[in-house]
Design a protein around this motif. Structure first.
Motif, mmCIF file in Angstrom:
data_model
loop_
_atom_site.group_PDB
_atom_site.id
_atom_site.type_symbol
_atom_site.label_atom_id
_atom_site.label_comp_id
_atom_site.label_asym_id
_atom_site.label_seq_id
_atom_site.Cartn_x
_atom_site.Cartn_y
_atom_site.Cartn_z
ATOM 1 N N THR A 113 0.849 -1.195 0.000
ATOM 2 C CA THR A 113 0.000 0.000 0.000
ATOM 3 C C THR A 113 0.881 1.241 0.000
ATOM 4 O O THR A 113 1.821 1.338 0.793
ATOM 5 C CB THR A 113 -0.922 0.026 1.228
ATOM 6 N N ARG A 114 0.577 2.173 -0.910
ATOM 7 C CA ARG A 114 1.385 3.387 -1.028
ATOM 8 C C ARG A 114 0.466 4.576 -1.262
ATOM 9 O O ARG A 114 -0.606 4.444 -1.851
ATOM 10 C CB ARG A 114 2.382 3.264 -2.184
ATOM 11 N N GLN A 115 0.930 5.736 -0.836
ATOM 12 C CA GLN A 115 0.186 6.975 -1.042
ATOM 13 C C GLN A 115 1.078 8.002 -1.714
ATOM 14 O O GLN A 115 2.286 8.030 -1.489
ATOM 15 C CB GLN A 115 -0.341 7.518 0.282
ATOM 16 N N GLY A 116 0.466 8.827 -2.540
ATOM 17 C CA GLY A 116 1.232 9.845 -3.238
ATOM 18 C C GLY A 116 0.375 10.547 -4.263
ATOM 19 O O GLY A 116 -0.839 10.688 -4.089
ATOM 20 N N SER A 117 1.003 10.966 -5.356
ATOM 21 C CA SER A 117 0.304 11.689 -6.420
ATOM 22 C C SER A 117 0.479 10.949 -7.737
ATOM 23 O O SER A 117 1.518 10.340 -7.991
ATOM 24 C CB SER A 117 0.853 13.113 -6.550
ATOM 25 N N MET A 118 -0.545 11.024 -8.571
ATOM 26 C CA MET A 118 -0.492 10.411 -9.895
ATOM 27 C C MET A 118 -0.689 11.499 -10.936
ATOM 28 O O MET A 118 -1.563 12.361 -10.794
ATOM 29 C CB MET A 118 -1.562 9.329 -10.022
ATOM 30 N N VAL A 119 0.134 11.462 -11.979
ATOM 31 C CA VAL A 119 0.102 12.482 -13.023
ATOM 32 C C VAL A 119 -0.149 11.809 -14.367
ATOM 33 O O VAL A 119 0.592 10.908 -14.776
ATOM 34 C CB VAL A 119 1.426 13.276 -13.073
ATOM 35 N N LEU A 120 -1.202 12.250 -15.038
ATOM 36 C CA LEU A 120 -1.541 11.756 -16.373
ATOM 37 C C LEU A 120 -1.098 12.781 -17.400
ATOM 38 O O LEU A 120 -1.519 13.942 -17.365
ATOM 39 C CB LEU A 120 -3.049 11.521 -16.481
ATOM 40 N N ARG A 121 -0.206 12.365 -18.291
ATOM 41 C CA ARG A 121 0.240 13.197 -19.404
ATOM 42 C C ARG A 121 -0.108 12.482 -20.695
ATOM 43 O O ARG A 121 -0.586 11.348 -20.678
ATOM 44 C CB ARG A 121 1.746 13.459 -19.318
ATOM 45 N N HIS A 122 0.149 13.122 -21.823
ATOM 46 C CA HIS A 122 -0.175 12.491 -23.101
ATOM 47 C C HIS A 122 0.694 11.251 -23.299
ATOM 48 O O HIS A 122 1.907 11.344 -23.455
ATOM 49 C CB HIS A 122 0.044 13.467 -24.259
ATOM 50 N N GLY A 123 0.075 10.091 -23.249
ATOM 51 C CA GLY A 123 0.793 8.844 -23.483
ATOM 52 C C GLY A 123 1.521 8.289 -22.284
ATOM 53 O O GLY A 123 2.204 7.267 -22.401
ATOM 54 N N SER A 124 1.409 8.914 -21.113
ATOM 55 C CA SER A 124 2.124 8.390 -19.947
ATOM 56 C C SER A 124 1.317 8.614 -18.676
ATOM 57 O O SER A 124 0.525 9.553 -18.572
ATOM 58 C CB SER A 124 3.498 9.054 -19.803
ATOM 59 N N LEU A 125 1.546 7.734 -17.717
ATOM 60 C CA LEU A 125 0.905 7.827 -16.407
ATOM 61 C C LEU A 125 1.938 7.430 -15.366
ATOM 62 O O LEU A 125 2.508 6.331 -15.432
ATOM 63 C CB LEU A 125 -0.309 6.896 -16.335
ATOM 64 N N THR A 126 2.200 8.312 -14.408
ATOM 65 C CA THR A 126 3.261 8.082 -13.430
ATOM 66 C C THR A 126 2.758 8.354 -12.025
ATOM 67 O O THR A 126 2.056 9.337 -11.782
ATOM 68 C CB THR A 126 4.475 8.987 -13.716
ATOM 69 N N PHE A 127 3.144 7.466 -11.113
ATOM 70 C CA PHE A 127 2.829 7.630 -9.689
ATOM 71 C C PHE A 127 4.093 8.052 -8.952
ATOM 72 O O PHE A 127 5.177 7.506 -9.176
ATOM 73 C CB PHE A 127 2.311 6.315 -9.108
ATOM 74 N N TYR A 128 3.961 9.047 -8.065
ATOM 75 C CA TYR A 128 5.074 9.534 -7.255
ATOM 76 C C TYR A 128 4.698 9.369 -5.790
ATOM 77 O O TYR A 128 3.771 10.023 -5.302
ATOM 78 C CB TYR A 128 5.360 11.006 -7.554
ATOM 79 N N GLU A 129 5.414 8.501 -5.108
ATOM 80 C CA GLU A 129 5.114 8.273 -3.698
ATOM 81 C C GLU A 129 5.575 9.461 -2.865
ATOM 82 O O GLU A 129 6.571 10.122 -3.185
ATOM 83 C CB GLU A 129 5.809 6.998 -3.218
ATOM 84 N N GLU A 130 4.850 9.731 -1.797
ATOM 85 C CA GLU A 130 5.225 10.821 -0.902
ATOM 86 C C GLU A 130 6.615 10.574 -0.327
ATOM 87 O O GLU A 130 6.933 9.469 0.105
ATOM 88 C CB GLU A 130 4.205 10.939 0.232
ATOM 89 N N ASP A 131 7.441 11.620 -0.351
ATOM 90 C CA ASP A 131 8.818 11.497 0.134
ATOM 91 C C ASP A 131 9.238 12.842 0.715
ATOM 92 O O ASP A 131 9.295 13.849 0.004
ATOM 93 C CB ASP A 131 9.746 11.096 -1.015
ATOM 94 N N ASP A 132 9.539 12.869 2.016
ATOM 95 C CA ASP A 132 9.911 14.120 2.678
ATOM 96 C C ASP A 132 11.271 14.637 2.217
ATOM 97 O O ASP A 132 11.596 15.811 2.404
ATOM 98 C CB ASP A 132 9.942 13.928 4.198
ATOM 99 N N SER A 133 12.090 13.768 1.592
ATOM 100 C CA SER A 133 13.439 14.184 1.205
ATOM 101 C C SER A 133 13.464 14.977 -0.094
ATOM 102 O O SER A 133 14.461 15.605 -0.419
ATOM 103 C CB SER A 133 14.346 12.955 1.059
#
Length: 440
Positions: free
Chosen positions: A340-360
């Motif tokens: 289980t992970r939490q963060g932000s997901m970004v949809l761009r043209h032709g790509s989908l990326t998840f970025y997990e929360e990271d304080d660093s």
């Protein structure tokens, strides 16, 4: 010689009994649903007489617009006990699993090679059991046809048996995908002989595919328009859930802006509003622009608007929770350490990326894709492998990374719709299709 033929027939009858739905329960379910559906949907059938003369098994295809579609098919073809192909997750639902066991459903699993499913379909038909399959795989989002590839046409050609189509009108309006529960109203179901056994053997794949898509290129809004008087569907909250598929405001051009309250779909930014009428169509509220006649028009505009925005360099973001769902079975696909992970997901043209929360690392730096190349908390997802992801609007969508299938729960209600629209656009581009190819 006669003894050998008798043993062969006996073996085939035994195989048929083991593969087809259990007659007692199939008949019981059918009788109960026939009474209920007459009361709830005033169901009416238009049956093709040509199907009555076919003694052997049928391969049945149908449009997939509501949870009740298998019941419509059961009632429309009383001469045949149908064995349905269904998603594995549906067959494992608590409560439904016990009821479905006598139906002997054939399971299919997204993101996996379903050779076992294909073999089960072939064995069933060869044993004289009629099989029903939905080429679109999932229920329609907005009431129109979901694109699909040649796999169903290939299966029809391999089977070489008569193919029937079961087409439901009014089923989407009675239980659209964005509503949690059905609405009593009117449903008409027609059956037709789509392909004879001879045609299934002799026609090319493209010719079979053409017949499939032509038969499924329908929508309830066109059907309502062609009726002498549009049918009404009863609900106290007709717009409930509609914001899950109609989220981009056509007036102020803001994504994830539309909200629903009782019978009204409205923009939380500019106030643009539509009233959803009992017949499923829109009426613009006083002071609002009459942008669309019905939700399908809205969704078709939104598909194009989303794609245009992403092609122009825009992006759609949402905070999400990722839950590990399953592994893509291979030598290197071990289960992830953190399921289980939490963060932000970004949809761009032709790509989908998840970025997990990271304080660093600053979040804005992560979302600009400036994280280190080997950054472990970034996951890229594959889009366009299927015309639509397995999803539930607006709750979740199942997406595949290199090794795993993750269930994504976004905060933004319209984010699942945006993912579905991008998957559809990429799949159609990769297969040389246009939206106009899937309209009557």
């Amino acid at each position: 010689m006669q003894k050998r033929a008798s043993l062969t027939q006996k073996k085939r009858r035994t195989e048929s009994r083991n593969l087809q739905p259990i007659p007692f329960f199939y008949g019981l379910y059918r009788r109960i649903m026939k009474i209920l559906f007459r009361l709830l949907f005033r169901i009416q059938f238009h049956r093709d007489p040509a199907l009555e003369t076919i003694d052997g098994p049928l391969f049945v295809i149908a449009n997939h617009v509501s949870y009740a579609d298998p019941i419509f098919a059961m009632l429309a073809l009383p001469k045949h006990r149908l064995r349905f192909v269904a998603g594995e997750e549906i067959t494992q639902m608590r409560g439904f699993r016990t009821l479905a066991r006598p139906m002997r459903l054939i399971k299919i699993k997204p993101f996996h090679i379903n050779l076992k499913t294909t073999i089960s379909v072939i064995e069933s038909v060869r044993a004289g059991v009629s099989v029903a399959l939905y080429p679109e795989a999932q229920r329609s989002v907005a009431g129109d046809m979901t694109p699909f590839g040649l796999s169903t046409a290939k299966l029809i050609k391999h089977l070489g048996v008569s193919t029937a189509a079961v087409i439901s009108h009014g089923a989407y309006l009675s239980w659209p995908r964005w509503r949690p529960i059905f609405r009593p109203g009117k449903v008409e179901v027609e059956t037709r002989l789509l392909l004879s056994a001879e045609e299934a053997k002799t026609l090319t794949l493209d010719e079979i595919q053409k017949r499939l898509t032509t038969s499924l290129q329908i929508d309830d809004y066109t059907w309502q328009t062609n009726n002498r008087r549009p049918y009404h569907y009863f609900s106290f909250k007709r717009a409930r859930g509609l914001q899950a598929i109609c989220h981009w405001c056509p007036s102020c051009d803001q994504p994830f802006a539309m909200k629903a309250k009782k019978n009204i779909l409205y923009c939380s930014f500019c106030g643009q509003a539509f009233e959803v009428r009992p017949d499923g169509f829109f009426t613009a509220t006083p002071g609002s622009k009459p942008c669309f006649d019905h939700p399908l028009e809205f969704v078709r505009w939104q598909r194009k608007r989303t794609l245009d925005a992403l092609i122009a360099g825009g992006e759609l973001k949402s905070r999400v929770t990722l839950n590990f769902h399953s592994s893509i079975r291979s030598a290197s696909s071990a289960d992830p350490e953190r399921p289980t992970r939490q963060g932000s997901m970004v949809l761009r043209h032709g790509s989908l990326t998840f970025y997990e929360e990271d304080d660093s690392l600053p979040q804005d730096e992560l979302l600009r894709d400036e994280a280190p190349p080997a950054y472990e908390k970034k996951i890229a997802f594959h889009l366009g492998e299927m015309p639509a992801p397995y999803c539930s609007f607006p709750r979740f969508a199942d997406l595949r990374s290199d090794q795993h299938v993750w269930r994504v729960f976004p905060d933004e209600e319209g984010f699942v719709a945006s993912l579905a629209e991008m998957c559809r656009a990429i799949w159609m581009r990769n297969n040389g299709k246009e939206e106009s190819d899937y309209r009557p």
